[in-house]
Design a protein around this motif. Structure first.
Motif, short mmCIF file in Angstrom:
data_model
loop_
_atom_site.label_atom_id
_atom_site.label_comp_id
_atom_site.label_asym_id
_atom_site.label_seq_id
_atom_site.Cartn_x
_atom_site.Cartn_y
_atom_site.Cartn_z
N SER A 4 31.23 64.93 54.32
CA SER A 4 32.05 64.73 55.51
C SER A 4 31.84 65.82 56.56
CB SER A 4 33.53 64.66 55.13
OG SER A 4 33.93 65.88 54.54
N ILE A 5 30.72 66.52 56.50
CA ILE A 5 30.48 67.58 57.48
C ILE A 5 30.03 66.95 58.80
CG2 ILE A 5 28.05 67.97 56.89
CD1 ILE A 5 28.69 71.02 57.22
N TRP A 47 38.29 77.44 52.66
CA TRP A 47 37.29 76.46 52.23
C TRP A 47 38.03 75.26 51.66
CZ3 TRP A 47 31.95 77.11 52.73
CH2 TRP A 47 31.54 78.37 53.18
N LEU A 48 37.52 74.06 51.89
CA LEU A 48 38.21 72.84 51.51
C LEU A 48 37.92 72.37 50.09
CD1 LEU A 48 37.72 70.80 54.80
CD2 LEU A 48 39.72 72.13 54.09
N PHE A 49 36.72 72.64 49.59
CA PHE A 49 36.28 72.04 48.35
C PHE A 49 36.29 73.02 47.19
CE2 PHE A 49 34.22 69.59 51.75
CZ PHE A 49 34.76 68.35 51.48
N TRP A 51 34.28 74.66 44.82
CA TRP A 51 32.85 74.96 44.68
C TRP A 51 32.46 75.31 43.25
CZ3 TRP A 51 28.85 73.90 47.70
CH2 TRP A 51 29.15 73.44 48.98
N GLY A 74 27.82 78.67 55.69
CA GLY A 74 27.91 77.35 55.10
C GLY A 74 27.32 77.34 53.71
N LEU A 91 27.36 68.27 47.70
CA LEU A 91 28.45 68.84 48.50
C LEU A 91 27.87 69.71 49.58
CD1 LEU A 91 31.55 69.13 48.73
CD2 LEU A 91 31.42 70.96 47.04
N GLU A 93 29.38 72.13 53.08
CA GLU A 93 30.56 72.54 53.83
C GLU A 93 30.23 73.74 54.72
OE1 GLU A 93 35.24 73.80 53.08
OE2 GLU A 93 33.91 73.59 51.35
N TYR A 99 34.33 75.23 61.39
CA TYR A 99 34.77 73.84 61.37
C TYR A 99 34.88 73.27 62.77
CZ TYR A 99 36.33 74.21 56.45
OH TYR A 99 36.41 74.37 55.10
N GLY A 109 25.98 72.39 60.20
CA GLY A 109 25.81 71.18 59.40
C GLY A 109 24.37 70.71 59.34
#
Length: 174
Positions: A4-5, A47-49, A51, A74, A91, A93, A99, A109
């Protein structure tokens, strides 16, 4: 995991939004396994995920940094499927400060996908990269990365698209 980047810009390097200044980059393999504890720290930094999951799944994780810096701009997690001639991006990010359209640097990205394409080429997969895109971003990836659909969400970048990204972000490789 769905990618979703946002690909905000195809740049020759990373460009600081505020000043327009260009910064050379480098990338490196994250050799240390990212643990659940490390992931909790990353999430606390924005960070969203998680890792730690890609390392558990056998992925290689690469960090994008400015040249001569250790600050990560990133991360990308991927696996090479040499017998099937593609590299799968699990993945990707941008660092929290990068962002969206107000992020510090433009080009993160696309640069991360260029890394995947280069590594795919280096291992003999001819630049082919696959990933699963969020449905809302499929058209965006088609336009920005020249990605093509395999099925409803699985996409790929072929050799031609990979060469474009590699030439853009790794001109010394030409």
């Amino acid at each position: 995991m769905e990618i979703s980047i946002e690909i905000d810009s195809l740049t020759d390097c990373l460009i600081e939004r505020a000043s327009g200044e260009k910064f050379d980059t480098e990338f490196r393999l994250v050799a240390k396994t990212i643990t659940k504890e490390d992931s909790v720290k990353l999430k606390a930094e924005g960070w969203l995920f998680d890792w730690s999951v890609p390392h558990q799944d056998g992925c290689e994780i690469y960090a994008l940094t400015l040249k001569d810096s250790t600050e990560i701009e990133g991360l990308i997690a991927l696996k090479h499927f040499r017998s099937q001639f593609f590299t799968f991006v699990e993945l990707v990010e941008a660092a929290p400060r990068n962002y969206g359209h107000n992020g510090k640097f433009m080009g993160v990205g696309a640069h991360l996908f260029a890394i995947a394409c280069k590594l795919s080429w280096d291992v003999g997969n001819e630049g082919y990269v696959q990933f699963v895109a969020k449905t809302a971003l499929i058209e965006h990836y088609q336009k920005t990365l020249n990605a093509k659909l395999i099925d409803s969400q699985k996409m790929y970048i072929d050799s031609e698209g990979a060469i474009e990204l590699i030439k853009k972000y790794f001109p010394q490789e030409n």
